[in-house]
Design a protein around this motif. Sequence first.
Motif, PDB file in Angstrom:
ATOM      1  N   GLN A  52      60.111  16.775 -52.496  1.00  0.00           N
ATOM      2  CA  GLN A  52      60.548  18.165 -52.579  1.00  0.00           C
ATOM      3  C   GLN A  52      59.930  18.870 -53.793  1.00  0.00           C
ATOM      4  O   GLN A  52      59.421  19.991 -53.683  1.00  0.00           O
ATOM      5  N   SER A  55      56.196  19.350 -53.166  1.00  0.00           N
ATOM      6  CA  SER A  55      55.903  20.386 -52.167  1.00  0.00           C
ATOM      7  C   SER A  55      56.108  21.765 -52.767  1.00  0.00           C
ATOM      8  O   SER A  55      55.340  22.691 -52.504  1.00  0.00           O
ATOM      9  N   ALA A  56      57.132  21.898 -53.625  1.00  0.00           N
ATOM     10  CA  ALA A  56      57.376  23.205 -54.262  1.00  0.00           C
ATOM     11  C   ALA A  56      56.236  23.556 -55.211  1.00  0.00           C
ATOM     12  O   ALA A  56      55.757  24.687 -55.243  1.00  0.00           O
ATOM     13  N   ARG A  59      53.068  24.465 -53.172  1.00  0.00           N
ATOM     14  CA  ARG A  59      53.163  25.542 -52.171  1.00  0.00           C
ATOM     15  C   ARG A  59      52.167  26.656 -52.532  1.00  0.00           C
ATOM     16  O   ARG A  59      52.062  27.070 -53.682  1.00  0.00           O
ATOM     17  N   GLY A  60      51.434  27.099 -51.539  1.00  0.00           N
ATOM     18  CA  GLY A  60      50.480  28.194 -51.752  1.00  0.00           C
ATOM     19  C   GLY A  60      49.153  27.731 -52.326  1.00  0.00           C
ATOM     20  O   GLY A  60      48.215  28.519 -52.431  1.00  0.00           O
ATOM     21  N   SER A  61      49.058  26.442 -52.684  1.00  0.00           N
ATOM     22  CA  SER A  61      47.780  25.928 -53.186  1.00  0.00           C
ATOM     23  C   SER A  61      47.026  25.290 -52.021  1.00  0.00           C
ATOM     24  O   SER A  61      47.568  25.122 -50.925  1.00  0.00           O
ATOM     25  N   GLY A  91      57.446  20.066 -44.734  1.00  0.00           N
ATOM     26  CA  GLY A  91      56.062  20.527 -44.566  1.00  0.00           C
ATOM     27  C   GLY A  91      55.040  19.454 -44.867  1.00  0.00           C
ATOM     28  O   GLY A  91      53.896  19.751 -45.205  1.00  0.00           O
ATOM     29  N   ARG A  93      52.174  16.952 -44.622  1.00  0.00           N
ATOM     30  CA  ARG A  93      50.950  17.059 -43.806  1.00  0.00           C
ATOM     31  C   ARG A  93      50.423  15.686 -43.382  1.00  0.00           C
ATOM     32  O   ARG A  93      49.872  15.531 -42.305  1.00  0.00           O
TER      33      ARG A  93
END
Length: 252
Positions: A52, A55-56, A59-61, A91, A93
């Motif tokens: 978690q 992922s935070a 995020r957006g990278s 999320g 991958r």
Amino acid sequence: MRAVRHKLVVGNWKMHGSRASNADLLSALLAAQPPVTDDADVAVCVPAVYLQDVSARLRGSAIAWGAQDVSAHDQGAYTGEISAAMLAEFGCRYTIVGHSERRTQHRESDELVAQKAQAALAQGITPIVCVGESLAEREAGQTEVVVKRQLSAVIHRLAHCAAEMVVAYEPVWAIGTGRNATSEQAQGVHAVLRAQLHAATGHGATLKILYGGSVKGSNAAALFAQPDIDGGLIGGASLNAADFVAICRAAG
Ligand code: PEP
């Protein structure tokens, strides 16, 4: 069977890290901007408890993230296990499956590894399926037999979905030992695996096959220059931002 395949470099943090050291490592990676380009993708596979947080932070990278293992089961009385659906909620991958440390320390069979790959794909998570021979198997001339047997179990179970996986060739004798396979040794096995994948799925030209085992900034470029090596699964060197960035750059 030459095709343009994007390189992929995946860090396997194994059981290393803390919230503080992970934050430092990710900040350094993001600041260095590894070459997440048209030619190379980058991901980190982290301990489940940090999924978690990581992922935070990512995020957006352009850096993707993944897990190091997944349960073969959807849900139920499997204490300690984490399902693919749970990973997908965050999320995720990628997930590594069949790492040699799990095959040996947790006695994971070829069939269980195949079931894990199937469970991941069912949730839209790309399994990074590890195969590789031990030193004794290599010395007995069994390398091809072993890696083909390991891969065949996964191909058989995934059937037409086999085209969606990533394969990582990781000779067990090269993992964490500082002794990498030479580019020629690795290329030889990758060519065998690609031919097997092609014969079974028809997608040999597009499936990615990573090399793992003591990849460093100093040997990455030679390995990644081989025609059937599409990037790397990186253990120890992925814990150091400068080393990991150097390896990513060798792929970009
Ligand atoms: C690995 O754990 O997948 C690995 C390749 O480790 P190392 O790079 O440390 O050999």
